[in-house]
Write an enzyme that holds these catalytic residues in place. Structure first.
Site, PDB file in Angstrom:
ATOM      1  N   CYS A 134     -12.040 -41.501  12.282  1.00 33.14           N
ATOM      2  CA  CYS A 134     -12.380 -39.933  12.628  1.00 33.14           C
ATOM      3  C   CYS A 134     -11.269 -39.865  13.948  1.00 33.14           C
ATOM      4  O   CYS A 134     -10.754 -40.790  14.550  1.00 33.14           O
ATOM      5  CB  CYS A 134     -13.542 -40.090  13.499  1.00 33.14           C
ATOM      6  SG  CYS A 134     -15.075 -40.290  12.098  1.00 33.14           S
ATOM      7  N   GLU A 191      -7.395 -40.822   6.770  1.00 33.14           N
ATOM      8  CA  GLU A 191      -8.455 -41.352   5.735  1.00 33.14           C
ATOM      9  C   GLU A 191      -7.734 -42.484   5.011  1.00 33.14           C
ATOM     10  O   GLU A 191      -6.698 -42.536   5.122  1.00 33.14           O
ATOM     11  CB  GLU A 191      -9.105 -40.044   4.652  1.00 33.14           C
ATOM     12  CG  GLU A 191      -9.664 -39.365   5.447  1.00 33.14           C
ATOM     13  CD  GLU A 191     -10.402 -37.924   4.676  1.00 33.14           C
ATOM     14  OE1 GLU A 191      -9.919 -37.809   3.632  1.00 33.14           O
ATOM     15  OE2 GLU A 191     -11.463 -37.458   5.246  1.00 33.14           O
ATOM     16  N   ASN A 198      -8.028 -37.366  12.310  1.00 32.57           N
ATOM     17  CA  ASN A 198      -8.738 -38.211  11.121  1.00 32.57           C
ATOM     18  C   ASN A 198      -7.753 -38.562  10.129  1.00 32.57           C
ATOM     19  O   ASN A 198      -7.045 -37.897   9.722  1.00 32.57           O
ATOM     20  CB  ASN A 198     -10.025 -37.731  10.569  1.00 32.57           C
ATOM     21  CG  ASN A 198      -9.860 -36.234   9.916  1.00 32.57           C
ATOM     22  OD1 ASN A 198      -8.900 -35.570  10.259  1.00 32.57           O
ATOM     23  ND2 ASN A 198     -10.726 -36.104   9.143  1.00 32.57           N
ATOM     24  N   GLU A 236     -12.024 -38.592  16.889  1.00 33.95           N
ATOM     25  CA  GLU A 236     -12.321 -39.193  18.212  1.00 33.95           C
ATOM     26  C   GLU A 236     -12.062 -40.529  18.425  1.00 33.95           C
ATOM     27  O   GLU A 236     -11.260 -40.713  19.572  1.00 33.95           O
ATOM     28  CB  GLU A 236     -13.799 -38.729  18.320  1.00 33.95           C
ATOM     29  CG  GLU A 236     -14.274 -37.415  18.042  1.00 33.95           C
ATOM     30  CD  GLU A 236     -14.786 -37.285  16.740  1.00 33.95           C
ATOM     31  OE1 GLU A 236     -13.820 -37.409  15.822  1.00 33.95           O
ATOM     32  OE2 GLU A 236     -15.917 -36.706  16.426  1.00 33.95           O
ATOM     33  N   CYS A 248     -19.653 -37.946  14.904  1.00 34.33           N
ATOM     34  CA  CYS A 248     -20.501 -38.803  13.930  1.00 34.33           C
ATOM     35  C   CYS A 248     -21.025 -39.837  15.159  1.00 34.33           C
ATOM     36  O   CYS A 248     -20.524 -40.117  16.306  1.00 34.33           O
ATOM     37  CB  CYS A 248     -19.571 -39.312  12.944  1.00 34.33           C
ATOM     38  SG  CYS A 248     -18.684 -40.789  13.402  1.00 34.33           S
ATOM     39  N   CYS A 284     -18.536 -42.540  16.579  1.00 33.82           N
ATOM     40  CA  CYS A 284     -17.633 -42.027  17.650  1.00 33.82           C
ATOM     41  C   CYS A 284     -18.490 -41.915  18.789  1.00 33.82           C
ATOM     42  O   CYS A 284     -18.122 -42.083  19.905  1.00 33.82           O
ATOM     43  CB  CYS A 284     -17.052 -40.823  17.155  1.00 33.82           C
ATOM     44  SG  CYS A 284     -15.863 -40.936  15.831  1.00 33.82           S
TER      45      CYS A 284
HETATM   46  N1  THU Z   1     -14.749 -36.900  10.872  1.00 29.50           N
HETATM   47  C1  THU Z   1     -14.212 -36.958  12.130  1.00 29.50           C
HETATM   48  O1  THU Z   1     -12.819 -36.998  12.178  1.00 29.50           O
HETATM   49  N2  THU Z   1     -14.861 -36.875  13.176  1.00 29.50           N
HETATM   50  C2  THU Z   1     -16.232 -36.929  13.048  1.00 29.50           C
HETATM   51  O2  THU Z   1     -16.855 -36.976  14.006  1.00 29.50           O
HETATM   52  C3  THU Z   1     -16.942 -36.443  11.907  1.00 29.50           C
HETATM   53  C4  THU Z   1     -16.226 -36.724  10.582  1.00 29.50           C
HETATM   54  C5  THU Z   1     -14.064 -36.942   9.695  1.00 29.50           C
HETATM   55  C6  THU Z   1     -14.173 -38.259   8.700  1.00 29.50           C
HETATM   56  C7  THU Z   1     -13.434 -37.788   7.338  1.00 29.50           C
HETATM   57  O3  THU Z   1     -12.426 -37.874   7.345  1.00 29.50           O
HETATM   58  C8  THU Z   1     -14.092 -36.290   7.716  1.00 29.50           C
HETATM   59  O4  THU Z   1     -14.078 -35.868   8.869  1.00 29.50           O
HETATM   60  C9  THU Z   1     -15.167 -35.858   6.573  1.00 29.50           C
HETATM   61  O5  THU Z   1     -16.221 -36.653   6.905  1.00 29.50           O
END
Ligand code: THU
Length: 135
Positions: free
Chosen positions: A54, A45, A43, A56, A88, A91
């Protein structure tokens, strides 16, 4: 070809690459393709929080942009979390586009993982076929 456990390990290996100054919640992902190639992601940000991508989807766009559309077989998702690191909704949707039958391996901090076909995580999903219309 990597075993499921090895693919999960590749996802865990990506946690160090995560850029998570806001959530402090690193996620790693690894996609295995039919020819044995593996695409990893983490991920990333952003100060504009909604621009975050994310793990994925990072792995997915790496695979697709390198020419892999039709042979995305498995994805592992790993987090240092108590619960399994479930993908999520955004994704799941992006993965569904390419293979509703893709195996999704979700792992948690104790290194245990579960396996599901994507269509079980996203029943009655909206995919390319859903856009078909009568003549
Ligand atoms: N996140 C992911 O990388 N994948 C997911 O499917 C769930 C959430 C990340 C997004 C954000 O950087 C952190 O997790 C908290 O939500």
């Amino acid at each position: 070809m990597l075993s499921d456990a090895q693919l999960v390990q590749r996802a865990f290996d990506m946690l160090d690459r995560s850029y998570v100054p806001y959530s402090k919640f690193p996620v790693g992902a690894a996609i295995a393709c039919g020819d044995g190639s593996v695409f990893t992601g983490c991920n990333v940000e952003n100060a504009a929080y909604g621009s975050t991508i994310c793990a994925e989807r990072t792995a997915l766009v790496k695979a697709v942009s390198e020419g892999h559309r039709d042979d995305l077989e498995r994805i592992a998702v790993a987090g240092n979390s108590l619960d399994y690191c479930w993908p999520c909704g955004a994704c799941r949707q992006m993965l569904y586009e390419f293979n509703p039958g893709m195996t999704v391996l979700v792992a948690r901090s104790d290194r245990s993982f579960l396996s599901f076909p994507l269509y079980e995580l996203m029943p009655h999903g909206f995919g390319p076929k859903a856009l078909e219309q009568p003549d």
